[in-house]
Write a protein that holds these residues in place. Structure first.
Motif, short mmCIF file in Angstrom:
data_model
loop_
_atom_site.label_atom_id
_atom_site.label_comp_id
_atom_site.label_asym_id
_atom_site.label_seq_id
_atom_site.Cartn_x
_atom_site.Cartn_y
_atom_site.Cartn_z
N SER A 136 5.94 -4.36 -2.55
CA SER A 136 5.10 -3.41 -3.29
C SER A 136 5.12 -2.03 -2.66
N ASN A 137 5.58 -1.94 -1.40
CA ASN A 137 5.66 -0.64 -0.73
C ASN A 137 7.01 0.05 -0.93
N TRP A 138 7.95 -0.66 -1.54
CA TRP A 138 9.27 -0.08 -1.78
C TRP A 138 9.25 0.79 -3.04
N LEU B 286 13.06 -1.45 -6.36
CA LEU B 286 13.39 -2.81 -5.99
C LEU B 286 14.86 -3.11 -6.32
N GLN C 192 6.01 -10.34 -1.41
CA GLN C 192 5.64 -9.49 -2.54
C GLN C 192 4.82 -8.28 -2.07
N GLN C 193 3.97 -8.49 -1.08
CA GLN C 193 3.19 -7.38 -0.54
C GLN C 193 4.10 -6.35 0.11
#
Length: 287
Positions: free
Chosen positions: A115-117, A120, A111-112
């Motif tokens: 979160s940078n993408w 999704l 998930q971390q």
């Protein structure tokens, strides 16, 4: 004594009277006062600059510990991620059965990373399903937190290596409990991870009804032949040889690729050897 010498002696006495030499007792009394004044001045400066030096170091220590915990967590995620890409689905299932907490650790790190993408892939699949009839039955292979099931009205069978809620079925994705030709849509969203990934797609083909849809979203670097990835043409050919028709290949996103396939109405009885390309493992670099 001459008159000149007498005058000089008198002048010296007057100077001593005007500037008397301090006694030893006076020196002892005045020295600590001067030192105390200097110390109080230093304390005042420290207070003006935000407190003592000891208190200013505490946030740095706390920040260091937080960074250390994050690095340790990130290191464990990278280790688990590499393992999932380099073992079979059966081996991964057995591994997480022995230590289910590792599955939580993996998905926290996952998930971390997500979160940078900027976008999704699961949202693209959800939007596709929302544009279709809610009567379509869906099988989500490698569902993670079962976001698809939570986002659509369709009946969704959610499969993963570990079940953290009653809606998720824990299993080896190459061997689900679904009956043959029982679902309309099968989904693999960043979940073709095992070394035997082709067996997952074969299972999807088994459970799909004729004309059913196979939706695949994968990390783009896995299909970059210039950097060790598979040639997407070879992958598409292998899937089609299994009994599908290619409907969509979307390379527009910089992070992931979308493939849509439709199961053929008639299954070719002449079984032939399918050459499945090796998919590059998606390994995250240490930062």
């Amino acid at each position: 004594m001459t008159t000149e010498e007498s005058t000089t002696s008198k002048n010296r006495k007057r100077k001593r009277q005007r500037n008397p030499k301090p006694s030893k007792e006076e020196l002892i009394e005045t020295t600590p006062k001067n030192q105390n004044n200097k110390k109080s001045q230093r304390d005042t400066k420290v207070q003006q600059h935000g407190g003592s030096s000891a208190s200013s170091k505490r946030p740095k220590s706390s920040n260091f510990l937080d960074a250390l915990r994050e690095r340790l967590s990130g290191g464990q995620f990278r280790m688990l991620n590499e393992k999932l890409y380099t073992c079979s689905g059966k081996e991964a299932l057995d591994y997480f059965k022995e230590d289910p907490e590792m599955f939580d650790m993996y998905h926290t790190g996952y998930q971390q990373q997500m979160s940078n993408w900027p976008e999704l892939p699961v949202n693209s699949i959800i939007n596709w399903l929302l544009s279709k009839s809610s009567s379509l039955v869906v099988a989500d292979f490698g569902c993670g937190d079962a976001r698809i099931a939570k986002s659509v009205k369709n009946k969704v069978f959610s499969f993963d290596l570990v079940s953290k809620n009653p809606s998720v079925i824990a299993c080896d994705m190459s061997n689900t409990s679904l009956e043959s030709s029982s679902v309309d849509v099968t989904v693999f969203c960043l979940s073709l991870m095992g070394t035997n990934y082709s067996s997952y797609i074969k299972e999807a083909h088994r459970v799909l009804r004729p004309s059913g849809m196979l939706l695949i979203a994968e990390v783009k670097s896995r299909f970059d032949p210039n950097n060790g990835g598979a040639d997407p043409k070879d992958f598409v050919k292998a899937v089609c040889d299994l009994g599908f028709t290619s409907v969509l290949k979307d390379f527009s996103n910089k992070m992931f690729i979308l493939f849509h396939f439709k199961k053929k109405e008639q299954v070719n009885s002449n079984q032939k050897i399918i050459k499945w390309p090796e998919l590059k493992a998606c390994l995250y670099k240490r930062r």
